[in-house]
Design a protein around this motif. Structure first.
Motif, PDB file in Angstrom:
ATOM      1  N   ARG A 173       0.841  -1.192   0.000  1.00  0.00           N
ATOM      2  CA  ARG A 173       0.000   0.000   0.000  1.00  0.00           C
ATOM      3  C   ARG A 173       0.881   1.248   0.000  1.00  0.00           C
ATOM      4  O   ARG A 173       1.975   1.246   0.563  1.00  0.00           O
ATOM      5  CB  ARG A 173      -0.933  -0.004   1.212  1.00  0.00           C
ATOM      6  N   PRO A 183       0.716   5.149   1.051  1.00  0.00           N
ATOM      7  CA  PRO A 183      -0.086   6.145   1.773  1.00  0.00           C
ATOM      8  C   PRO A 183       0.006   7.532   1.154  1.00  0.00           C
ATOM      9  O   PRO A 183       0.961   7.879   0.454  1.00  0.00           O
ATOM     10  CB  PRO A 183       0.547   6.146   3.163  1.00  0.00           C
ATOM     11  N   GLU A 184      -1.007   8.331   1.412  1.00  0.00           N
ATOM     12  CA  GLU A 184      -0.992   9.741   1.066  1.00  0.00           C
ATOM     13  C   GLU A 184      -0.354  10.519   2.217  1.00  0.00           C
ATOM     14  O   GLU A 184       0.009   9.961   3.247  1.00  0.00           O
ATOM     15  CB  GLU A 184      -2.414  10.253   0.846  1.00  0.00           C
ATOM     16  N   GLY A 185      -0.225  11.830   2.028  1.00  0.00           N
ATOM     17  CA  GLY A 185       0.157  12.684   3.142  1.00  0.00           C
ATOM     18  C   GLY A 185       1.624  12.988   3.259  1.00  0.00           C
ATOM     19  O   GLY A 185       2.057  13.544   4.269  1.00  0.00           O
ATOM     20  N   ALA A 226       3.003   9.781   8.064  1.00  0.00           N
ATOM     21  CA  ALA A 226       2.108   9.291   7.016  1.00  0.00           C
ATOM     22  C   ALA A 226       1.630   7.866   7.277  1.00  0.00           C
ATOM     23  O   ALA A 226       0.489   7.529   6.936  1.00  0.00           O
ATOM     24  CB  ALA A 226       2.813   9.359   5.670  1.00  0.00           C
ATOM     25  N   LYS A 257       2.982   2.951  -5.867  1.00  0.00           N
ATOM     26  CA  LYS A 257       3.553   4.302  -5.748  1.00  0.00           C
ATOM     27  C   LYS A 257       3.305   5.098  -7.015  1.00  0.00           C
ATOM     28  O   LYS A 257       2.983   6.280  -6.970  1.00  0.00           O
ATOM     29  CB  LYS A 257       5.063   4.222  -5.483  1.00  0.00           C
ATOM     30  N   SER A 289       1.909  10.197  -8.705  1.00  0.00           N
ATOM     31  CA  SER A 289       0.785  10.207  -7.765  1.00  0.00           C
ATOM     32  C   SER A 289       1.107  10.940  -6.474  1.00  0.00           C
ATOM     33  O   SER A 289       0.242  11.108  -5.618  1.00  0.00           O
ATOM     34  CB  SER A 289       0.366   8.770  -7.438  1.00  0.00           C
ATOM     35  N   GLY A 290       2.390  11.342  -6.295  1.00  0.00           N
ATOM     36  CA  GLY A 290       2.764  11.984  -5.043  1.00  0.00           C
ATOM     37  C   GLY A 290       2.808  11.019  -3.878  1.00  0.00           C
ATOM     38  O   GLY A 290       2.615  11.411  -2.729  1.00  0.00           O
ATOM     39  N   ARG A 291       3.083   9.759  -4.165  1.00  0.00           N
ATOM     40  CA  ARG A 291       3.174   8.718  -3.123  1.00  0.00           C
ATOM     41  C   ARG A 291       4.541   8.042  -3.228  1.00  0.00           C
ATOM     42  O   ARG A 291       4.657   6.959  -3.805  1.00  0.00           O
ATOM     43  CB  ARG A 291       2.055   7.693  -3.291  1.00  0.00           C
TER      44      ARG A 291
END
Length: 216
Positions: free
Chosen positions: A11, A13-15, A32, A199, A203-205
């Motif tokens: 997974r 995560p965002e943030g 995060a 990732k 996507s900014g992940r």
């Protein structure tokens, strides 16, 4: 893990905000994913944010100059449409296009170099996360590379800490009872590639968490 099946979960995560020089990657990671991190997890980190945090951003109007400065030897090159693509060995011993010098997702007029010592970066990040979380985790730092005689690119491990990156199966028997003599899967690269599926590139992940592979 379920009866009759082997499974793991990846997974992303965002943030995680834009990373700059001097940022605390341990703090950003735990902020995060801290509440979702479990004992035995593997934290997979894109080398780009490690380079940014370590100040590996270089002002270079001429990307070629930066590539040459990171090159140990040229393996192959091709000029097409006035642009030359070089496959080289860089100072880390990695065979890569453009020596791993990256001009994407960085300010105009700058390029990103790979971390000075990706294994040391992974060790520092792993030690920090373990100390603050009390969890037994591993860290893999990744970069995107091509493959000889194959089109396309995939993420591979360029640094690791607390993770068994090569699974040595030599001397064991396969399903037919044959003794395996050269089988050493690079599970570090396999984990890196799996992490890139979540990732992604835009996507900014930049961090993924892999659960279910605690035996590594």
């Amino acid at each position: 893990m379920t009866r009759g099946a082997i499974e793991f979960v990846v997974r992303a995560p965002e943030g995680i905000p834009e990373v700059g020089e001097g940022d605390d990657l341990v703090e950003l990671t735990l902020r995060a994913v801290g509440s979702d991190l479990r004992d035995g997890d593997i934290v997979v980190v894109t080398s780009k944010i490690v380079s940014k945090a370590e100040g590996r951003t270089l002002a270079a109007q001429d990307r070629e100059e930066a590539i040459l400065s990171e090159t140990v030897r040229v393996v192959a090159e091709r000029t097409h449409g006035g642009h030359t693509t070089r496959i080289v060995e860089n100072r880390l011993g990695i065979i890569a296009a453009a020596a791993g010098v990256d001009a994407s997702n960085t300010a105009p007029g700058t390029v990103l170099l790979l971390p000075v010592d990706p294994d040391a970066s992974a060790r520092a990040l792993a030690a920090g996360i373990r100390a603050r979380s009390g969890l037994r985790i591993g860290v893999i730092i990744t970069d995107t590379l091509g493959r000889p005689w194959r089109e396309g690119q995939t993420d591979v491990a360029i640094g690791a800490a607390g993770v068994q990156v090569i699974e040595d199966l030599r001397g064991e028997r396969d399903a037919a009872g044959n003794v395996m003599s050269v089988t050493t899967p690079c599970v570090g690269d396999e984990i890196a590639a799996a992490a890139e599926l979540v990732k992604q590139k835009s996507s900014g992940r930049p961090i993924a968490i892999v659960s279910g592979l605690g035996h590594l």
